[in-house]
Structures are given as C-alpha cells and as structure tokens.
Design a protein around this motif. Structure first.
Motif: not given
Ligand code: GSH
Length: 216
Positions: A9-10, A37-38, A50-51, A64-65, A120, A123
C-alpha cells in the motif's frame, strides 16, 4: 530519478500520487514478499529497509511515503495535493499526521501482528498478543474521523490531498487482509467509494492482486 517500488500500500500510495499529478518516473521493482528490501544491497540504499524510496539523479535516496510526496509536490506543484498556500499545506500536514498516527499505523501494526505475522515476525518486532487491541484502537481513530468528516467530501474539506491517498491505500489494503470497513462509518464509506472510483486507484492496483489475495 527512479522509484524503488514493490507490491504494498505505501508504494501504491506514491504511484497514486504520481498518477494524480501526471508525473511519470521509472519504477524499479523489488521483491518485497521475498524480503529483498531487508537485504544488504537494499539496506545500503534505504537503511529503513522499507519500500517505497526515491532515488535522485545525484544518488540521494529519499524514503518515507509522505516525504517523497512532499518532494515531488515541490518539483511539480500542480495540481496541488499538499496545498497551494501555507495555510492549506499546514492543514494537509495536520490531517496527514492525524491519519498516520491515529489510524494507519495501527491498521498496519494490526496486520503485521496477526494476518501478516508469518511475513513480518523476522523483519520487525511483532506483538501478536496486542493485535486485537491495536485493531480496536485503529477503529476508534476511524470512528473519530467519521465524525469529523460529516459534511466534508475529502479529509481536508473540498479538495483531495495526500491525507486521502494515505488513508485510502491503507484501508483498501487492510480491508482485503482481515480488517474490513465498518459500514456504520457512513461518511468514511461514502468517501472510500469516491476514492475507489478515481482513475488513479484503478491504475495503481497490482494487476495480479486477486492472485496475491491483497489489494496492493
Ligand atoms: N513509514 C514507511 C512505511 C513503508 C512500509 O511499511 N512499506 C512496506 C510496504 S507497504 C514495506 O516495506 N514492507 C516490507 C517490510 O517492512 O519488510 C513509509 O511511509 O514509507
């Protein structure tokens, strides 16, 4: 400039922002479900792991989105999704912060601690025993927002902003993974249907979302 992208979603939120503004930036896809991504190559770019992230021409990485969206708005002010005036921008930031701190962070944590736990647990620090309560906390935030949205079309009033995109992408996602919308939140439901009908919503959903079982 490149957008480090994946399902989720981000990253969808940044793509939706770009679509609303008519910005095209090459996407570099990463295997989020596989944990790319990790791993160290990605962490060298975004230590947050994160992505999404935005890679600028000079190699700078912005993560950060909402920060990414703010940067893109400064580069492409029209149509404004943060705001045209200092007052509008402050109002958008106020509502975005309320949405993130009181609602979306709890919805995402509820997912990570329950339905998303297998993905998760290795992670991030997960608190499975807190899942049910944090989901309730998110619903409390939504209840409050529903009251605030009486008589309003969008979260900030009569114009769409980043706050709407943050909440829409999160609610669309969590609704598909165990946190359905509450039909008694009538104002939010009307707003959600309106957001869902936007071309940017349709254009940014993963073509294989049904196969994935998630609105990402
Ligand atoms: N605070 C971050 C959150 C980003 C986030 O949670 N991205 C998720 C994808 S929606 C992600 O990378 N999840 C995989 C992970 O945390 O390993 C933002 O606003 O960009």
């Amino acid at each position: 400039m490149k957008l480090l992208n994946s399902v989720g979603p981000n990253p969808r939120m940044v793509r939706m922002f770009m679509h609303e503004k008519g910005i095209e930036i090459p996407l570099v896809d990463h295997d989020l479900l596989g944990g790319e991504n990790r791993q160290s190559e990605f962490l060298k770019k975004n230590p947050g792991g994160q992505i999404p992230a935005l890679e600028l021409e000079n190699g700078t990485i912005l993560a950060e989105t909402v920060a990414i969206c703010e940067y893109l708005e400064e580069k492409h002010p029209e149509p404004a999704l943060v705001g045209k005036t200092p007052e509008q921008r402050a109002d958008t930031r106020m509502w975005t912060r309320r949405v993130e701190l009181n609602i979306t962070e709890h919805l995402y944590a509820g997912f990570r601690y329950a339905e998303g736990l297998d993905l998760f647990r290795d992670r991030v620090y997960c608190i499975p025993e807190a899942a049910a309560e944090i989901k309730k906390k998110a619903q409390g935030g939504l209840e409050w927002l529903d009251g605030q949205m009486q008589g309003r079309e969008y979260i900030c009033g009569d114009h769409i902003t980043v706050a709407d995109l943050v909440l829409y992408c999160c609610m669309d996602f969590v609704g598909s993974v165990g946190q359905p919308r509450d039909p008694s939140h009538k104002n939010i439901e009307a707003w959600f249907q309106m957001m869902d009908a936007r071309a940017s919503a349709e254009a940014t959903i993963a073509p294989n979302w049904e196969e994935l079982g998630m609105r990402v």
